[in-house]
Enzyme design. Structure first.
Site, mmCIF file in Angstrom:
data_model
loop_
_atom_site.group_PDB
_atom_site.id
_atom_site.type_symbol
_atom_site.label_atom_id
_atom_site.label_comp_id
_atom_site.label_asym_id
_atom_site.label_seq_id
_atom_site.Cartn_x
_atom_site.Cartn_y
_atom_site.Cartn_z
ATOM 1 N N GLY A 15 42.442 110.300 22.316
ATOM 2 C CA GLY A 15 42.889 109.739 21.034
ATOM 3 C C GLY A 15 44.320 109.224 21.144
ATOM 4 N N ASP A 107 44.213 117.602 26.808
ATOM 5 C CA ASP A 107 43.602 118.469 27.820
ATOM 6 C C ASP A 107 42.505 117.767 28.631
ATOM 7 O OD1 ASP A 107 45.166 120.609 27.242
ATOM 8 O OD2 ASP A 107 43.666 121.682 26.043
ATOM 9 N N THR A 129 49.116 113.813 21.837
ATOM 10 C CA THR A 129 48.053 114.042 20.855
ATOM 11 C C THR A 129 48.689 114.474 19.540
ATOM 12 O OG1 THR A 129 46.240 115.509 20.173
ATOM 13 C CG2 THR A 129 47.678 116.367 21.871
ATOM 14 N N ASP A 131 47.389 116.429 17.577
ATOM 15 C CA ASP A 131 46.841 117.733 17.192
ATOM 16 C C ASP A 131 47.711 118.941 17.547
ATOM 17 O OD1 ASP A 131 44.612 116.629 16.035
ATOM 18 O OD2 ASP A 131 43.335 116.844 17.796
ATOM 19 N N ASP A 133 47.726 120.661 20.097
ATOM 20 C CA ASP A 133 46.843 121.735 20.576
ATOM 21 C C ASP A 133 46.860 121.899 22.097
ATOM 22 O OD1 ASP A 133 45.618 119.331 21.093
ATOM 23 O OD2 ASP A 133 43.618 119.979 20.509
ATOM 24 N N ARG A 175 40.185 118.360 14.660
ATOM 25 C CA ARG A 175 38.774 118.772 14.783
ATOM 26 C C ARG A 175 38.680 120.213 15.269
ATOM 27 N NH1 ARG A 175 35.303 114.228 17.377
ATOM 28 N NH2 ARG A 175 36.000 113.180 15.486
#
Ligand code: ADP
Ligand code: F6P
Length: 324
Positions: A15, A107, A129, A131, A133, A175
């Site tokens: 993304g 990742d 990203t 996110d 994460d 997500r």
């Protein structure tokens, strides 16, 4: 002893995230400053397999530091999970004289980088990203912009929600990770935050909370729902039926992934991009750049992928305490 690095390439994968362009610019200019040749690989690992590879000069990255998205394009390339395609990718690198690749992504993208490193192509990953994460780093490029974009949008929804004394469910991206939801929950003063890492699918608890908040005089009820939980529209219908309160769902969606990066995203993307090139020049490979305890550092990709990161219990508790 690692081979001498003369030419490197850069690609963006997975993304997109605001600040990726600043990272590309930093990679290109640092490499050229250090005397290397640089190539840009378009559309992630797809572009590598399709040999969509261009020479990059300092002027090719002019005027992009402030732009969202990625000028190289990005893609998900499922074939690259297969060894035969990874070998083909490494072979294409050799044919184009590419000694190393800087991979900007998450990742999944590092797994591709790891495969190339095993096949003799030096690789360094940069965390890109929205996110947040990636376990080895406290900072990922794009998160700061995304969370500020979401916060500003939520402020606007909150205005109208208060005027109409409504309940609002606002779905933010994430997500698998609830960091955008947690940060917005605290920054926007939400009454409930539903995170993939925490939510126990107990809607009755939310309904009870709404009713109790009303009794305490709250005129709106803001629920930040992470994309990973989803179903905001049907949840709104059920909550409205159970509480009698008008309830609306707003899904913020991809607007969170675009837009001009914040100073923080531009700054760290630039420093991480330069750092990635410099460690590659030191002969390092199969590494990922991260920000930890106030310092830019690098980690073995294997170790980075095994690290775990979870929602901070205290910060989650703060979000709850401040809703009284
Ligand atoms: P992110 O990098 O943001 O985590 P993805 O998980 O979609 O995003 O991964 C991006 C791309 O990285 C994939 O489309 C694929 O090309 C590559 N990739 C993902 N997983 C692997 C894997 N196990 N081996 C090799 N390449 C992978
Ligand atoms: O960039 C991260 C992210 O926004 C996640 O929150 C989400 O799961 C995913 O990307 C969705 O991206 P796409 O729809 O492009 O696959």
């Amino acid at each position: 002893m690692s081979k001498e690095i003369k030419t490197i390439a850069v690609l963006t994968s997975g993304g997109d995230a605001p600040g990726m362009n600043a990272a590309i610019r930093a990679v290109v200019r640092t490499a050229i400053y250090r005397g290397l040749k640089v190539k840009g690989i378009k559309k992630g690992y797809n572009g590598l397999l399709n040999e969509d590879i261009i020479d990059m000069e300092p002027r090719h990255v002019s005027d992009i530091i402030q732009r969202g998205g990625t000028v190289l394009g990005t893609a998900r390339c499922l074939e690259f999970k297969k060894p035969e395609y990874q070998e083909r990718g490494a072979e294409i690198c050799r044919q184009h004289g590419i000694d190393g690749i800087v991979v900007i992504g998450g990742d999944g993208s590092y797994r591709g980088a790891q495969a190339l490193a095993r096949l003799g192509i030096n690789t360094v990953g940069i965390p890109g990203t929205i996110d947040l994460d990636i376990a080895c780093t406290e900072y990922t490029i794009g998160f700061d912009t995304a969370v500020n974009t979401a916060m500003e949008a939520i402020d606007k929804v909150k205005d109208t929600s208060s005027s109409h004394e409504r309940c609002s469910i606002i779905e933010v991206m994430g997500r698998h990770a609830g960091y955008i939801a947690l940060w917005c929950g605290i920054a926007n003063g939400a009454e409930d935050i539903l995170l993939p890492e925490k939510y126990e699918y107990n809607e009755q608890e939310i309904i009870n909370h709404i009713i109790a908040s009303r009794k305490r005089g709250k005129i709106h009820h803001l629920i930040i729902n992470a994309e990973g939980i989803g179903h905001s529209t049907s949840m709104a219908r059920r909550i409205e039926a159970a509480t009698g309160l008008e309830t609306r769902a707003t899904i913020l969606g991809y607007m969170q992934r675009g837009g001009s990066p914040t100073a923080r995203d531009r700054y760290y993307a630039s420093v991480m991009g330069a750092y990635a090139v410099d460690i590659m020049l030191e002969g390092k490979s199969n590494r990922v750049v991260g920000y930890r305890n106030g310092k830019i550092r690098d980690f073995d990709i294997e170790e980075a992928l095994m690290m775990q990161k979870g929602i901070d219990e205290y910060q989650y508790e703060v979000a709850k305490m401040l809703t009284i």
